[in-house]
Scaffold this motif. Sequence first.
Motif, PDB file in Angstrom:
ATOM      1  N   TRP A 137       1.090  -1.167  -0.044  1.00  8.80           N
ATOM      2  CA  TRP A 137       0.056   0.047   0.138  1.00  8.80           C
ATOM      3  C   TRP A 137       0.784   1.257   0.046  1.00  8.80           C
ATOM      4  N   SER A 138       1.922   1.248   0.744  1.00  8.29           N
ATOM      5  CA  SER A 138       2.496   2.598   0.970  1.00  8.29           C
ATOM      6  C   SER A 138       3.469   2.646  -0.082  1.00  8.29           C
ATOM      7  N   TYR A 139       3.905   1.810  -1.043  1.00 18.46           N
ATOM      8  CA  TYR A 139       4.698   1.683  -2.224  1.00 18.46           C
ATOM      9  C   TYR A 139       3.738   2.504  -3.257  1.00 18.46           C
ATOM     10  N   LEU A 140       2.462   1.881  -3.350  1.00 19.27           N
ATOM     11  CA  LEU A 140       1.555   2.168  -4.321  1.00 19.27           C
ATOM     12  C   LEU A 140       1.272   3.638  -4.124  1.00 19.27           C
ATOM     13  N   GLU A 141       1.282   4.308  -3.095  1.00 21.08           N
ATOM     14  CA  GLU A 141       0.742   5.503  -2.800  1.00 21.08           C
ATOM     15  C   GLU A 141       1.977   6.510  -3.357  1.00 21.08           C
ATOM     16  N   ASP A 142       2.957   6.262  -3.486  1.00 17.90           N
ATOM     17  CA  ASP A 142       4.106   6.989  -3.905  1.00 17.90           C
ATOM     18  C   ASP A 142       4.534   6.804  -5.183  1.00 17.90           C
ATOM     19  N   HIS A 143       4.005   5.728  -5.797  1.00 13.33           N
ATOM     20  CA  HIS A 143       4.611   5.497  -7.070  1.00 13.33           C
ATOM     21  C   HIS A 143       3.485   4.776  -8.064  1.00 13.33           C
ATOM     22  N   PRO A 144       2.960   5.991  -8.978  1.00  9.93           N
ATOM     23  CA  PRO A 144       1.973   5.852  -9.743  1.00  9.93           C
ATOM     24  C   PRO A 144       2.199   5.074 -10.946  1.00  9.93           C
ATOM     25  N   GLU A 145       3.506   4.699 -11.239  1.00  8.83           N
ATOM     26  CA  GLU A 145       4.027   4.225 -12.350  1.00  8.83           C
ATOM     27  C   GLU A 145       3.743   2.435 -12.181  1.00  8.83           C
ATOM     28  N   ILE A 146       3.546   2.111 -10.911  1.00  8.49           N
ATOM     29  CA  ILE A 146       2.984   0.687 -10.626  1.00  8.49           C
ATOM     30  C   ILE A 146       1.631   0.558 -11.017  1.00  8.49           C
ATOM     31  N   GLN A 147       0.908   0.085 -12.094  1.00  5.59           N
ATOM     32  CA  GLN A 147      -0.443  -0.085 -12.252  1.00  5.59           C
ATOM     33  C   GLN A 147      -1.113  -0.891 -11.748  1.00  5.59           C
ATOM     34  N   ARG A 148      -0.545  -2.233 -11.350  1.00  5.11           N
ATOM     35  CA  ARG A 148      -1.569  -3.184 -10.718  1.00  5.11           C
ATOM     36  C   ARG A 148      -0.551  -4.133  -9.895  1.00  5.11           C
ATOM     37  N   VAL A 149      -1.086  -4.422  -8.834  1.00  5.02           N
ATOM     38  CA  VAL A 149      -0.148  -5.309  -7.815  1.00  5.02           C
ATOM     39  C   VAL A 149      -1.337  -6.242  -7.567  1.00  5.02           C
ATOM     40  N   ARG A 150      -0.945  -7.602  -7.384  1.00  2.00           N
ATOM     41  CA  ARG A 150      -1.975  -8.506  -7.155  1.00  2.00           C
ATOM     42  C   ARG A 150      -1.313  -9.507  -6.006  1.00  2.00           C
ATOM     43  N   MET A 151      -1.947 -10.096  -4.857  1.00  2.55           N
ATOM     44  CA  MET A 151      -1.559 -11.079  -4.054  1.00  2.55           C
ATOM     45  C   MET A 151      -2.010 -12.264  -4.477  1.00  2.55           C
ATOM     46  N   VAL A 152      -1.396 -13.007  -4.987  1.00  4.21           N
ATOM     47  CA  VAL A 152      -1.933 -14.559  -5.462  1.00  4.21           C
ATOM     48  C   VAL A 152      -1.621 -15.462  -4.171  1.00  4.21           C
ATOM     49  N   CYS A 153      -2.663 -15.815  -3.770  1.00  6.82           N
ATOM     50  CA  CYS A 153      -3.071 -16.760  -2.593  1.00  6.82           C
ATOM     51  C   CYS A 153      -3.079 -18.338  -3.155  1.00  6.82           C
ATOM     52  N   HIS A 154      -2.404 -19.108  -2.407  1.00  7.81           N
ATOM     53  CA  HIS A 154      -2.601 -20.298  -3.082  1.00  7.81           C
ATOM     54  C   HIS A 154      -3.755 -21.219  -2.756  1.00  7.81           C
ATOM     55  N   THR A 155      -4.300 -20.766  -1.312  1.00  3.80           N
ATOM     56  CA  THR A 155      -5.381 -21.153  -0.853  1.00  3.80           C
ATOM     57  C   THR A 155      -6.461 -20.468  -0.569  1.00  3.80           C
ATOM     58  N   GLU A 156      -7.694 -20.814  -0.607  1.00  9.52           N
ATOM     59  CA  GLU A 156      -8.741 -20.074   0.035  1.00  9.52           C
ATOM     60  C   GLU A 156      -8.461 -19.304   1.533  1.00  9.52           C
ATOM     61  N   ASP A 157      -8.163 -20.366   2.239  1.00  6.38           N
ATOM     62  CA  ASP A 157      -7.841 -19.837   3.688  1.00  6.38           C
ATOM     63  C   ASP A 157      -6.843 -18.506   3.560  1.00  6.38           C
ATOM     64  N   ALA A 158      -5.644 -18.838   2.742  1.00  6.65           N
ATOM     65  CA  ALA A 158      -4.872 -17.540   2.905  1.00  6.65           C
ATOM     66  C   ALA A 158      -5.559 -16.320   2.432  1.00  6.65           C
TER      67      ALA A 158
END
Length: 178
Positions: A137-158
């Motif tokens: 979050w804090s990186y995205l706030e300051d860096h508009p050049e990053i257009q999309r970040v996703r957290m890819v969880c391997h399990t539904e629990d995570a």
Amino acid sequence: MNRFAIITGDLTQSDAEAIVNAANRTLLGGGGVDGAIHRAAGPELLAECRTLHGCATGEAKVTRGYRLKARYVIHTVGPVWQGGNAGEAALLAACYRSSLEAASARGIATVDFPSISTGIFGYPVPLAAPVALRAIWSYLEDHPEIQRVRMVCHTEDAARIYRQTYNALFAGTKDERL
Ligand code: AR6
């Protein structure tokens, strides 16, 4: 925040420009998501990794993605969980930050992460999630050049834990830059 999402899936199938590998300091492969990435990318990935001479915990190094859909792999080394008093949180935050810095430096605009350190390295997901989400979050706030970040969880629990943590940390936040 429409530049960030939490999804469930297999990181090796990602269509992001770069995927992040939860590697070890040798950068010469291993189990977990590291093993899956090397299998999917093919032997050229290991050959390039051999030229990098390892990576310190909390830092990141970039290779090509070879047979992956992702053009690049950003290899980072998470901390081994030792109970929480060995600087693990700061090192984990550094992994996310240095991976995104590496993306910015290469002009990579879309990055998919695994849940670093929460498998073989034993970091509990409920403790890793706030560290990961705050760092992204804090990186995205300051860096508009990053257009999309996703957290890819391997399990539904995570994924559920990441979503609950996200809502607890950021619910109601309205920031046009995110
Ligand atoms: N896609 C997305 N997430 C995955 C996948 C996948 N294909 N496979 C596993 N995960 P781990 P670590 C999740 O163990 O804890 C290796 O041997 C998994 O469920 O891959 O940082 C390295 O070489 C977990 O939530 O990485 C190091 O020696 C998360 O990825 C060591 O393991 C991270 O689990 C690194 O351990």
